[in-house]
Structure formats: structure tokens, C-alpha cells
Design a protein around this motif. Sequence first.
Motif, short mmCIF file in Angstrom:
data_model
loop_
_atom_site.label_atom_id
_atom_site.label_comp_id
_atom_site.label_asym_id
_atom_site.label_seq_id
_atom_site.Cartn_x
_atom_site.Cartn_y
_atom_site.Cartn_z
N ALA A 1 -3.41 14.32 11.69
CA ALA A 1 -2.38 15.06 12.24
C ALA A 1 -1.25 14.16 12.97
O ALA A 1 -1.72 13.30 13.69
N SER A 2 -0.05 14.44 12.56
CA SER A 2 1.13 13.75 13.47
C SER A 2 1.14 14.68 14.90
O SER A 2 0.69 15.74 15.00
N ASP A 3 1.57 13.82 15.78
CA ASP A 3 1.81 14.34 17.20
C ASP A 3 3.09 14.95 17.15
O ASP A 3 3.52 15.49 18.27
N GLY A 4 4.20 14.73 16.28
CA GLY A 4 5.41 15.63 16.29
C GLY A 4 6.37 14.85 17.14
O GLY A 4 7.17 15.44 18.05
N GLU B 1 0.80 -1.21 0.08
CA GLU B 1 0.05 0.12 -0.02
C GLU B 1 0.86 1.29 -0.02
O GLU B 1 1.90 1.38 0.76
N PRO B 2 0.49 2.28 -0.58
CA PRO B 2 1.32 3.37 -0.83
C PRO B 2 1.37 4.21 0.67
O PRO B 2 0.22 4.27 1.41
N VAL B 3 2.48 5.05 0.77
CA VAL B 3 2.56 5.66 2.17
C VAL B 3 1.66 6.79 2.17
O VAL B 3 1.47 7.55 0.92
N LYS B 4 0.84 7.11 3.24
CA LYS B 4 -0.04 8.21 3.28
C LYS B 4 0.39 9.21 4.33
O LYS B 4 0.03 8.88 5.50
N LEU B 5 0.95 10.27 3.91
CA LEU B 5 1.27 11.20 5.13
C LEU B 5 0.03 12.04 5.38
O LEU B 5 -0.83 12.70 4.80
N ALA B 6 -0.04 12.27 6.68
CA ALA B 6 -0.86 13.23 7.37
C ALA B 6 -0.50 14.60 6.76
O ALA B 6 0.65 14.88 6.74
N PRO B 7 -1.35 15.80 6.34
CA PRO B 7 -1.10 16.99 5.82
C PRO B 7 -0.13 17.71 6.84
O PRO B 7 -0.50 17.46 7.86
N GLN B 8 0.74 18.35 6.20
CA GLN B 8 1.59 19.26 7.04
C GLN B 8 1.89 20.58 6.60
O GLN B 8 2.34 20.41 5.37
N LYS B 9 1.60 21.75 6.90
CA LYS B 9 1.67 22.85 6.32
C LYS B 9 3.28 23.39 6.58
O LYS B 9 3.91 22.92 7.38
N GLY B 10 3.75 24.03 5.60
CA GLY B 10 5.22 24.51 5.63
C GLY B 10 5.23 25.68 6.57
O GLY B 10 4.21 26.59 6.74
N TYR B 11 6.54 25.92 7.37
CA TYR B 11 6.35 26.94 8.13
C TYR B 11 7.51 28.08 7.83
O TYR B 11 7.53 29.26 8.37
N GLY B 12 8.01 27.74 6.56
CA GLY B 12 8.81 28.76 6.13
C GLY B 12 10.43 28.72 6.88
O GLY B 12 10.40 27.72 7.29
N ASP B 13 10.73 29.86 6.93
CA ASP B 13 12.19 29.94 7.78
C ASP B 13 11.93 30.01 9.32
O ASP B 13 11.25 31.32 9.71
N VAL B 14 11.97 29.18 10.13
CA VAL B 14 11.73 29.50 11.57
C VAL B 14 13.23 28.74 12.33
O VAL B 14 13.95 27.86 11.91
N SER B 15 13.12 29.13 13.64
CA SER B 15 14.23 28.49 14.46
C SER B 15 13.91 28.15 15.74
O SER B 15 12.74 28.82 16.13
N TRP B 16 14.43 27.42 16.68
CA TRP B 16 14.22 27.13 17.78
C TRP B 16 15.69 26.84 18.45
O TRP B 16 16.29 26.00 17.92
#
Length: 550
Positions: free
Chosen positions: A405-408, A137-152
Motif C-alpha cells: 500500500a502507498s502512504d498517500g 522493468e514494468p511499473v508495479k502499482l500497489a493496489p488501490q480501491k476506487g472511492y467513487g464520488d468523494v470530496s474534502w
Amino acid sequence: MNRRDFTALTGLAAGALWLPSFPSLAGNIIDPSQLLEPGLDVAAKKRMADVALNAAKAAGATYADIRIQRTLNQSIFTREKQVQGISNIESLGVGIRVIANGTWGFASTNNMTDAGIAKTAQHAVAIAKANSKVQKEPVKLAPQKGYGDVSWKTPIEKNAFEVPIKEKADLLLAANAAATDNGASFVNSALFQVNEQKYFASTDGSYIDQDIHRIYPTFGVTVVDRASGKFRSRQSLSSPMGMGYEYLTPKAADKMAGPTGSDVIGYKNSYDILEDATRAAKQTKQKITCKSVVPGKYDLILDPHHLGLTIHESVGHPTELDRVLGYEANFAGTSFATLEWRKKNIPYGSKNVTIVADKLQRNSLGAVGYDDEGVKTKEWTLIDQGKLIDYQKIRDQAGIVGQNASDGCCYSQSWRDVQFQRMANVSLRPSATKRSVDELVSGVEKGIYIAGNGSFSIDQQRYNSQFGGQVFYAIEKGKITEMLEDVAYQTNTLEFWGACQGSCDQSDYRFAGFFNDGKGQPSQSSAVSHGSATTRFNGVNVINTARKIG
């Protein structure tokens, strides 16, 4: 041979192994001054990331991400009056993960040229296409928006790598001296410092730069009674933390006393290694002559430094969704907490048990702003008042349990290893009602107070288990009476958490942590913390580990 001698001997044999290992240490031995070099700037890393992402898409990837990671490790080892070893290691490279033909592919390199990165991206796509021939079966990724340039960045006060090695070695040697001055026959100590400089980029549009710091001071003390030939040991009651060197600057407010009469001090957000080493030597001397426990049913009062391991094994691992789904069966086992089991709404614990997963807790080992597939981290509830309501999951697992959604909680130990589902910080909520440790103890007629984590055993489904500790004190009619030895408790996960009668309040809340939680094939190591306050469990079966074998 009796059980106590057997466990003591095997404990000594494991003495060389109790210090954490760093599988991600494969890299270059460097001069300590190089630990302070800034490494690649963000603009250079973004340009390299775009090279990888563009090459992957051109080769046929429908999704791609890249991790550019520089990991710095410094370890200092001592024994009694000698420094036994110092290592300074740098590891730098890129890991590229793609989806092509609905299938994962991964490749890594330490060739940081544009050509080397592009070639590695193409290699990852070729691996994915080869894998797709057997993918059902193909991999199905939960949607995830891009955050652009960020840092932590880990909010440290003092970079441990900036502290001179001599100052750190002198502190460890002073701790050794404090132990030997108070009766220790042997003592070894160590200080581990880690800095992960991670840059993540993906075709979702994220460019995430993170600077993560962790520190772990620890020691082991052994006392030998020459007359009787008996010996006992105790490990430190420190916890590894997501902090800088400020953790080793003791603050009075961070000292947490055990129940009156127990001579136990725990530590919150700073650690007094000299005080702990002194107490360890004194307590280890007591262990040689103290009373051996009488087996039976006891109410247990568990210190956070001890309870963290029990949480880790009986809640953290069985709620990892990849274990539940059987992905870890070959190496680390499965989980009793299956999807079908959860549907039956079987209680996981008493109503006093609310357990959360959290990648945001300040000073915890697992604290990051974003995980290794670009998902912003969060807190979520696993067990709500005794009911299992959720698991720990990543992007390609969310849809399996009907979530979007992923739990991160995706992580890789280094650039050369593929990221996969790892345990978040999993923690027991403290009582909302003000309650001290002495108040918790006062209601116990017959019990044992346990501090520090010791040997343990748990089955492959994380159900039947046995846990020891470092120090034990008898409780009779609401009071600590004397030190005990040879204590371990046997239980199963549902009985144990069902026996939870409540905890102290937030003022007693502390972390226990592990620098090297292993998982996966090839095995990877991750760091994770578990928070709790001192907690009471009623009617738990206690055994005497000194009983003869055979």
C-alpha cells in the motif's frame, strides 16, 4: 572579512530572496474579484475526466489518472510605509498520467475542450509507449480501491480571498510601523494566500474533489547602528498554515511563552503579527550589543519554530524512499538511511525520539484528504523510540520494500507537472508526561535556548549538518541569563537525535512550516509542516559564527 560580517552581508543579499516563490504561479493575471469565482462545477469536471480516461484506455493505457486543477494565488508585499506589489494569479488546466506497455507517460494542457483533453490523453499514452523501449522493468502499482464520488475541504473559518486587499495591506503596514516604532531601521512584510481546487479521477474508480487553502504572513526586520556601522536582523516567528484568514486573528490561548527570561513568544493556531514585529525590533536591537557565544559543548533547548527545520532536513528528507533508492541523486542527493542501513537496526535516535508522518493533521500545510494519485491519507510511524521502522512511499514504490500500500504522499504543484513522491508532515511526538518549558530548562547546567530557524547547511546524504537560528539565550544553572549572538550548532543526524533527552507535553506542541520545499527535475515546490514541542538535546557542539575566515 570576519565570518559574522560575511554572513550578515550575504543575509542582506538574500533579503530579496527570503520571500517564498511560487513556481506554479505561471498562469493568468486576474482581477482580485475573480479569485472568488466558483470555477467549474463537479459535474463538468467528472465529464471531462471521463473523456480523458476513456481516450487513454482506447489508446492502449492499462491505467490512467487525470488531475483537473485550478490554483489561485494572491501575494501582497510591503516595505516600511509602502505597498510594493500585489499579484493575483489563476492557473487552470489538466494533467494526465498513464501506464502503457508497463511504463509511465504524462502530458498536460490548458485546452479544456473535449478534443483538447482527448488529444492530451493520447499524447500521454504515446509518450509511455516511447519510454517503454528503454524501460527495464514494468511499473508495479500497489493496489488501490476506487472511492467513487468523494470530496474534502480544508476546514477554514474565513476565506482569505474574501478579505479586502486594503484590510490585509493595512495589517502588514501596521506591522511595519510596530517594528519601526520600536527601533527597526528597515522592515518588509508579505502575505501569501493559496487555494488549490483539485479534481482527481482514475481508472481505479475514484472521482475526488478537494478544496485546499494555505496562508503565510511573514516579515523581516533589520536594525542598523549608525555609530558602529553594525547591523542585525530577525525574521518573523510565524509559520505558514493550512488555514484561512482566521490565522491572523490572535487568540490568547495560542500564545506559547519561551522559558522565563527569554522574551520569546511562539504561536500555535493563530498569529499576532503586530506583537511579533514589535518583539522582533526590540530583540534585533539587543543583538547588536549582546554577548558573542563561546564555542563548546552545550545542552540545547530548541523551540518548535526552530526544531521544525532540523526535523525537515535530518528526518523528513532522508526517509523519502525515492531519495533512499537514488532517484534524487542527480539533483538533491541521496540518504544515509539506506535499506541496508535500516536492516542493521542502527539507532536513529534515543528512546525519546518517536517521529510520525501525517497528512491528516488539522491546520498543517500538508493536510489533504487524498493525495495526487487518489490514495486516502493517513498517519504512520517512521521512527519508533529511536528505531527507523519505515519510509515515505507512493504506489509504485511500495512493492520495492515489500509493502502492498502507498502512504498517500504523492503530490504535484500544478496541473502542468507530473505528481511524484513528496514529504508528508513529519513530526516529533511530544512527551506523554506533563512538562513545561521552564521545567525542561531547569535541569540544564550549561546550555542555550534557540528560537526561530536561520541559515543551515547539510550534506547530500542528510547526515552532517549545521543549523543557526533567530534568537539565542544563555542558560546557566537552570536559568536564562542573557541574550547571545553568533550561535550555530554542528552535528550529524545520529549524534543529534541520539542526544535527545525529551520534550515538553502536548500543550506546547506547535507547527513550523515551509511553503516552498523544492525537489525534482524540473523542480517542483510543495508545502509541508513539522510539529514538535520544545525539546532538549544534550552535549551538542556549538560554534561561533563571528570567527574570522582565513
